[in-house]
Motif scaffolding. Structure first.
Motif, PDB file in Angstrom:
ATOM      1  N   ARG A  23       0.853  -1.187   0.000  1.00 28.44           N
ATOM      2  CA  ARG A  23       0.000   0.000   0.000  1.00 28.44           C
ATOM      3  C   ARG A  23       0.888   1.236   0.000  1.00 28.44           C
ATOM      4  O   ARG A  23       1.679   1.441   0.924  1.00 28.44           O
ATOM      5  CB  ARG A  23      -0.924  -0.022   1.218  1.00 28.44           C
ATOM      6  N   TRP A  25       0.909   5.278  -0.117  1.00 28.55           N
ATOM      7  CA  TRP A  25       0.138   6.492   0.082  1.00 28.55           C
ATOM      8  C   TRP A  25       0.938   7.658  -0.493  1.00 28.55           C
ATOM      9  O   TRP A  25       2.124   7.795  -0.219  1.00 28.55           O
ATOM     10  CB  TRP A  25      -0.143   6.710   1.571  1.00 28.55           C
ATOM     11  N   ASP A  43       3.315  -1.137   4.125  1.00 29.73           N
ATOM     12  CA  ASP A  43       2.632   0.154   4.164  1.00 29.73           C
ATOM     13  C   ASP A  43       3.697   1.222   3.972  1.00 29.73           C
ATOM     14  O   ASP A  43       4.606   1.350   4.793  1.00 29.73           O
ATOM     15  CB  ASP A  43       1.935   0.384   5.512  1.00 29.73           C
ATOM     16  N   CYS A  45       4.040   5.151   3.567  1.00 29.79           N
ATOM     17  CA  CYS A  45       3.388   6.463   3.654  1.00 29.79           C
ATOM     18  C   CYS A  45       4.378   7.537   3.214  1.00 29.79           C
ATOM     19  O   CYS A  45       5.256   7.925   3.974  1.00 29.79           O
ATOM     20  CB  CYS A  45       2.924   6.734   5.077  1.00 29.79           C
TER      21      CYS A  45
END
Length: 75
Positions: A23, A25, A43, A45
Motif C-alpha cells: 500500500r 500512500w 505500508d 506512507c
C-alpha cells in the motif's frame, strides 16, 4: 510492463518490484532505484519525498513512514 504506481507519478528505476499488496500512500512522492522492491503487505506512507535506493528491499509487513511531527517546522 510498468507497475501501476508509475501511473500515479512514482519515479521508478529499471526492474523495480512493488508487490500488488503493498500500500503506497501519496505515490507521487515515491522514488524507487533500480532493482528495488516493496515486498508484500508493506505500508509506505510517502507524506514527504521518499527514496528507496538501488538494490534495496523493504521487507514484508513493514511500515515505512516519511513524515514528521514537527509542527513548528517549515511547511
Amino acid at each position: 510492463m510498468l507497475p501501476v504506481v508509475a501511473t500515479f507519478g512514482a519515479k521508478l528505476g529499471e526492474a523495480v518490484d512493488p508487490y500488488p499488496s503493498a500500500r503506497i500512500w501519496v505515490p507521487w512522492n515515491l522514488e524507487m532505484g533500480d532493482h528495488s522492491c516493496l515486498s508484500e503487505e508493506v505500508d509506505c506512507c510517502c507524506v514527504n519525498k521518499t527514496r528507496i535506493g538501488t538494490h534495496a528491499t523493504v521487507s514484508q509487513y513493514s511500515f515505512l513512514c516519511a513524515a514528521s511531527h514537527d509542527y513548528k517546522g517549515r511547511l
